[in-house]
Write a protein that holds these residues in place. Structure first.
Motif, PDB file in Angstrom:
ATOM      1  N   ASP A 177     -29.212  32.918  -0.911  1.00 12.90           N
ATOM      2  CA  ASP A 177     -28.792  31.705  -1.495  1.00 12.90           C
ATOM      3  C   ASP A 177     -29.543  31.745  -2.513  1.00 12.90           C
ATOM      4  N   ASP A 178     -29.863  30.456  -3.322  1.00 15.11           N
ATOM      5  CA  ASP A 178     -30.628  30.411  -4.533  1.00 15.11           C
ATOM      6  C   ASP A 178     -31.892  30.827  -4.583  1.00 15.11           C
ATOM      7  N   GLU A 179     -32.443  30.702  -3.451  1.00 12.83           N
ATOM      8  CA  GLU A 179     -34.145  30.919  -2.955  1.00 12.83           C
ATOM      9  C   GLU A 179     -34.248  32.151  -2.438  1.00 12.83           C
ATOM     10  N   MET A 180     -33.384  32.864  -1.769  1.00 13.22           N
ATOM     11  CA  MET A 180     -33.618  34.213  -0.944  1.00 13.22           C
ATOM     12  C   MET A 180     -32.945  35.330  -1.224  1.00 13.22           C
ATOM     13  N   GLN A 181     -33.446  36.489  -1.234  1.00 19.22           N
ATOM     14  CA  GLN A 181     -32.748  37.637  -1.221  1.00 19.22           C
ATOM     15  C   GLN A 181     -33.326  38.727  -0.774  1.00 19.22           C
ATOM     16  N   PHE A 182     -32.702  39.753  -0.494  1.00 14.71           N
ATOM     17  CA  PHE A 182     -32.997  41.195   0.285  1.00 14.71           C
ATOM     18  C   PHE A 182     -32.491  42.306  -0.654  1.00 14.71           C
ATOM     19  N   ARG A 183     -33.514  43.093  -0.829  1.00 18.41           N
ATOM     20  CA  ARG A 183     -33.540  44.465  -1.460  1.00 18.41           C
ATOM     21  C   ARG A 183     -33.331  45.759  -0.640  1.00 18.41           C
ATOM     22  N   PHE A 184     -32.692  46.839  -0.684  1.00 16.70           N
ATOM     23  CA  PHE A 184     -32.993  47.876  -0.266  1.00 16.70           C
ATOM     24  C   PHE A 184     -32.376  49.084  -1.302  1.00 16.70           C
ATOM     25  N   ASN A 185     -33.453  49.974  -1.577  1.00 18.84           N
ATOM     26  CA  ASN A 185     -33.446  51.246  -2.506  1.00 18.84           C
ATOM     27  C   ASN A 185     -33.581  52.416  -1.557  1.00 18.84           C
ATOM     28  N   ILE A 186     -32.835  53.385  -1.959  1.00 15.20           N
ATOM     29  CA  ILE A 186     -33.291  54.749  -1.545  1.00 15.20           C
ATOM     30  C   ILE A 186     -32.929  55.815  -3.051  1.00 15.20           C
TER      31      ILE A 186
END
Length: 916
Positions: free
Chosen positions: A639-648
């Motif tokens: 949503d406008d407040e929360m996010q998830f990241r994944f990097n390889i």
């Protein structure tokens, strides 16, 4: 250098592969909320002037930038740096999650040493003026010229593939939107400075950070070295021997006006000035920003150093110098007095046309001088007889470090082509480390009934007064471009980006060590309490000062093959990446980077101007590799407040120019000799990051990140065995395998949730918990590992068994935990702000143990700093800063004995700033 250029210009044997993989995602919607307010014409609107702002407010812009990044990054803005009062980039970066500061200059990211990070200035490569490290010393960059510091922790294709812990981009301040003229001056001291130090006069221009020639290599010596051009060195050959008069001339030309003298040091002083403006014209917008900075500071510090741990002679030493059955063969205890002068200048120009075309010209000049004298009691288990025959050591290290950079950049947007962009840059940089007139000598003290009855140069035939002149110069040029083209397919918004980076660096380094042998001087006339007394002009002119009529053997050249070397490096890089958005929920970014890297370091034969290898053989010593480096980043926006990241990603750590040279340099922390290995190979890394971010109302936020790195052939420092009282040697070598994993937590929280009385307080901080493991490859079997082959080559030996105590251990420089906390307060009227900042790190290995000795670890340093700012009016501010409130000491222990211990003292400073 033409031969080196030819070698480095060899074309790559691999063609550039075509990659056709695109990913899809989404952008982060803006969190800005518009507020409407109505006022009738007869209402009077009172003007409100904000004289200060809370960190939560000033961090909003950089917080938004971090949120909008496709890859894991942390960003520190100018206002955040000012809030904690940190004076340079290095001190500021230790506040960033997972970063620790080593030697006040170098940043370790996620526990990986400085070689596992890269440093850029405004997105461009810059050379380092420090031969002991591969990255630019961050204490060179004063905080006044910094707009923001970006630490990217996950690799992306538009970043250098030399990427381990992360990339630090120092962004200098840009053109102002309006006229600015600001002056600032400050004064301060350290609690240690109330004690007297020991120092010498030096040159008349020392206050400028420049030597006036007092310490320069005398022409009488340099001409003799040039004339010798053989292994005979400074003394020449039997066919052309030196006369006594020639030796006296060379000895007279050396600066002996040293003493040292007991002094009371001056207060520390700083001065700053900033001037800038911008102008709107019919032809576009022009602007400039200029800044100058000057600092002159003194430090008097008690210091203890131990070297060469063993078991011989321990029973004769004081209890505090012995641990069990072990002790140091050499032990130093005394006072270090240092003057440090730093100045910098920045002059930036900008031009903007129709909001779509921007040009900037950035010029930065950084200069740092350190002049250090140490007078210490010296214990040698083979020579010292307590209460009868003791020793005192005096050494001086003077160095100037300078880095200049000129960068021209262009940014172009083309609305008629769907807002495609084309950016380019070209830059040139120069770096130099100049260290003339360094000195090291030992006094012998004869003691009777507890009193010193005689003092002279050490009465051992093998000892000398050691003098050294060093010079290192780097010339670096780089240019590059990046083009992007956005388009839409269905609900997906895609931005394709392609670019290239090119970097060339050349280096020339010279080290000229000269010894004045004790055995060549008359024992009676080499007595005295002071250096300038022993080497007075009267004694130098006295023929009886020398044991032979011609002064034969007075000078020895310590130059070895490799003390003078030339080196070069070329990097050609190309990348292709995509940044795509889908349904306002997903963002996927990734691509590939291709790099063709070539490097060669060529030693000169001592006392000659010739390479130690033939041009044909130099091809075998050229380091060359080319490879592709992939990266993928995925962001899910809840949503406008929360996010998830994944990097390889996959990246590499390549040996630096110093790492593939067999010449030695001195480690600034341990004073150990460090040498490279021509057999050194690159490290290969597999990287993975997962981060959860929550951005709440009012600027409160929290993030939690997991990271993992698998390292093949990690580059480590290994101690080599030495003979007798020789200085310990460290070898740069490849271990077999390593890994690093951990968790990071970062937060900013207003304390108004505790009640109204806490409305003006906030708490921010971060902590990192991690672990690492490295397998060296030092095992007793019939197979020779890569590590063992490098050790055997360095020792010129056939066996290197049992040299490493722990074949498996943590990575050198890795701290298992790092903590940063900041408690901030702002007054209701905005006229007062205060910040209490705490920083600490877990013990980290500095020198790996050998021959059964434990690893030497730097102990935890609990740093507590207070910064208070008062704004008496709109134009001025007064800032008080107190550093190291706990009065902690820096300490490196091995077997519970100090391999290095230094009292840091408490820094107190006050600064006044006025803006016109």
């Amino acid at each position: 250098m033409s031969d080196i250029s030819r070698l480095l210009s060899r074309p790559s044997r691999l063609g550039i592969a075509v990659c056709a993989a695109l990913a899809f995602g989404t952008t982060t919607p803006s969190l800005a909320l518009a507020q409407e307010a109505e006022a009738s014409e007869d209402e009077v609107i009172e003007e409100v002037v904000a004289t200060a702002s809370r960190l939560k407010g000033t961090a909003t812009a950089v917080m938004q930038e971090r949120k909008n990044q496709a890859f894991v990054a942390d960003i520190l803005g100018a206002e955040q740096i000012a809030r904690t009062g940190d004076g340079d980039a290095g001190a500021a970066l230790r506040r960033v999650t997972g970063l620790t500061l080593v030697d006040g200059k170098f940043i370790y990211i996620r526990g990986l040493g400085e070689r596992y990070s890269s440093t850029q200035l405004n997105g461009m490569y810059v050379p380092s003026p420090d031969p002991t490290r591969s990255v630019v010393p961050l204490d060179l960059f004063p905080s006044d010229i910094i707009e923001s510091l970006s630490v990217q922790k996950s690799f992306s294709p538009d970043m250098p593939a030399h990427f381990g812990g992360g990339n630090v981009d120092i962004r200098t301040k840009s053109i102002p939107t309006e006229f600015i003229f600001r002056l600032s001056a400050g004064i301060g001291t350290n609690t240690n400075n109330f004690d007297d130090g020991f120092f010498y006069d030096g040159g008349s221009d020392d206050w400028t950070g420049r030597d006036d020639g007092t310490r320069a290599l005398p022409t009488s010596i340099s001409s003799r070295l040039d004339a010798a051009q053989s292994s005979a060195g400074i003394e020449g050959s039997l066919s052309f021997p030196l006369t006594l008069e020639e030796r006296q001339e060379m000895l007279s030309d050396i600066n002996w006006d040293i003493g040292p003298d007991q002094i009371s040091v001056d207060p520390n002083t700083t001065a700053r000035a900033t001037l800038g403006n911008s102008f709107e014209t019919d032809y576009g917008k022009f602007g400039f920003l200029s800044s100058v900075f000057y600092r002159n500071e003194w430090n008097v510090k008690d210091q203890t150093i131990g070297a060469n741990m063993g078991t011989v002679g321990c029973s004769e030493l004081p209890e505090e110098q012995v641990s069990g059955t072990k002790c140091f063969a050499q032990f130093f205890d005394g006072v270090q007095t240092e003057q440090a002068v730093t100045w910098s200048g920045m002059l930036n120009f900008g031009y903007e046309y129709s909001n779509n075309h921007r040009f900037s010209l950035n010029n930065v000049l950084l200069h740092d001088m350190s002049d250090r004298l140490r007078q210490r009691d010296f214990t040698d288990v083979n020579e010292t007889v307590a209460g009868v025959r003791e020793f005192e050591r005096v050494d001086i290290v003077y160095e100037e470090r300078r880095m200049s950079s000129t960068q021209l950049k262009g940014e172009h947007t083309f609305p008629e082509y769907n807002f495609a962009t084309f950016d380019w840059y070209v830059g040139t940089s120069r770096a130099r480390r100049y260290s003339p007139g360094n000195l090291d000598l030992i006094f012998e003290l004869t003691i009777e009934d507890g009193n010193v009855v005689q003092k002279q140069l050490q009465n051992v035939s093998a000892t000398s007064v050691n003098l050294e002149w060093q010079d290192l110069r780097d010339v670096a040029d780089n240019f590059g471009w990046a083009a992007s083209f956005p388009f839409t397919i269905g609900s997906a918004e895609i931005d394709l980006k392609a670019g290239a980076d090119f970097y060339d660096k050349g280096r020339k380094a010279t080290n000229i060590p000269i010894e004045v042998t004790h055995r060549s001087l008359d024992q009676e006339l080499s007595r005295g309490d002071r250096i300038d007394e022993i080497f007075s002009q009267e004694r130098i002119n006295n023929p009886d000062f020398y044991r032979s009529g011609s002064g034969q053997g007075l000078f020895l050249s310590g130059m070895a093959d490799g003390d003078e070397f030339s080196a070069g490096m070329k990097l050609d890089a190309y990348y292709l990446m995509a940044d795509a958005f889908i349904d306002q929920k997903w963002r996927v970014s990734g691509g590939f980077r291709y790099e063709d890297f070539r490097q060669v370091s060529v030693p000169f034969t001592a006392h000659s101007n010739q390479f130690s290898e033939s041009v044909e053989d130099l091809v075998d010593f050229t380091f060359q590799e080319d490879d592709f480096f992939p990266s993928l980043g995925l962001t899910y926006i809840l949503d406008d407040e929360m996010q998830f990241r994944f990097n390889i990603s996959q990246s590499t750590i390549r040996p630096d120019l110093r790492d593939v040279s067999s010449s030695f340099f001195i480690d600034p922390i341990t004073q150990f000799l460090v040498r490279g290995s021509p057999l050194l190979q690159s490290s290969k890394l597999d990287n993975a990051d997962l981060r959860w971010e929550w951005y709440r109302d009012g600027g409160d936020n929290v993030s939690v990140a997991l990271f993992y790195k698998d390292i093949t052939n990690p580059i480590e420092l290994i101690e080599l065995g030495t003979v007798g009282g020789a200085a310990p040697n460290l070898l740069t070598a490849n271990a077999e395998q390593g890994d690093l994993y951990g968790v990071e937590v970062d937060f900013l929280q207003g304390l108004n949730t505790l009640g109204e009385k806490f409305d003006n307080f906030f708490l921010s901080g971060n902590f990192t918990l991690s672990d690492s493991n490295v397998t060296i490859g030092a095992i007793d079997d019939d197979e020779i590992s890569l590590f063992e082959s490098q050790v055997l080559d360095a020792l010129d030996a056939t066996s290197a068994s049992n040299i490493v105590t722990n074949n498996e251990r943590r990575l050198v420089g890795h701290s298992e935990w790092v903590v940063n906390l900041q408690l901030g307060w702002d007054s209701d009227n905005g006229e007062h702000t205060a910040t209490l900042a705490y920083n600490a790190f877990g013990p980290r290995i500095i020198v790996p143990g050998t021959r059964g000795n434990a690893d030497a670890e730097e102990e935890t340093f609990h740093s507590l700093d207070l910064t208070y700012t008062y704004f008496p009016d709109f134009n001025s501010q007064i800032r008080l800063a107190v550093r190291n409130i706990f009065d902690e000491q820096k300490e490196v222990l091995q077997e519970n004995l100090p391999i290095f211990r230094q009292q840091e003292g408490i820094d107190v400073s006050v600064r006044y700033t006025y803006e016109f």
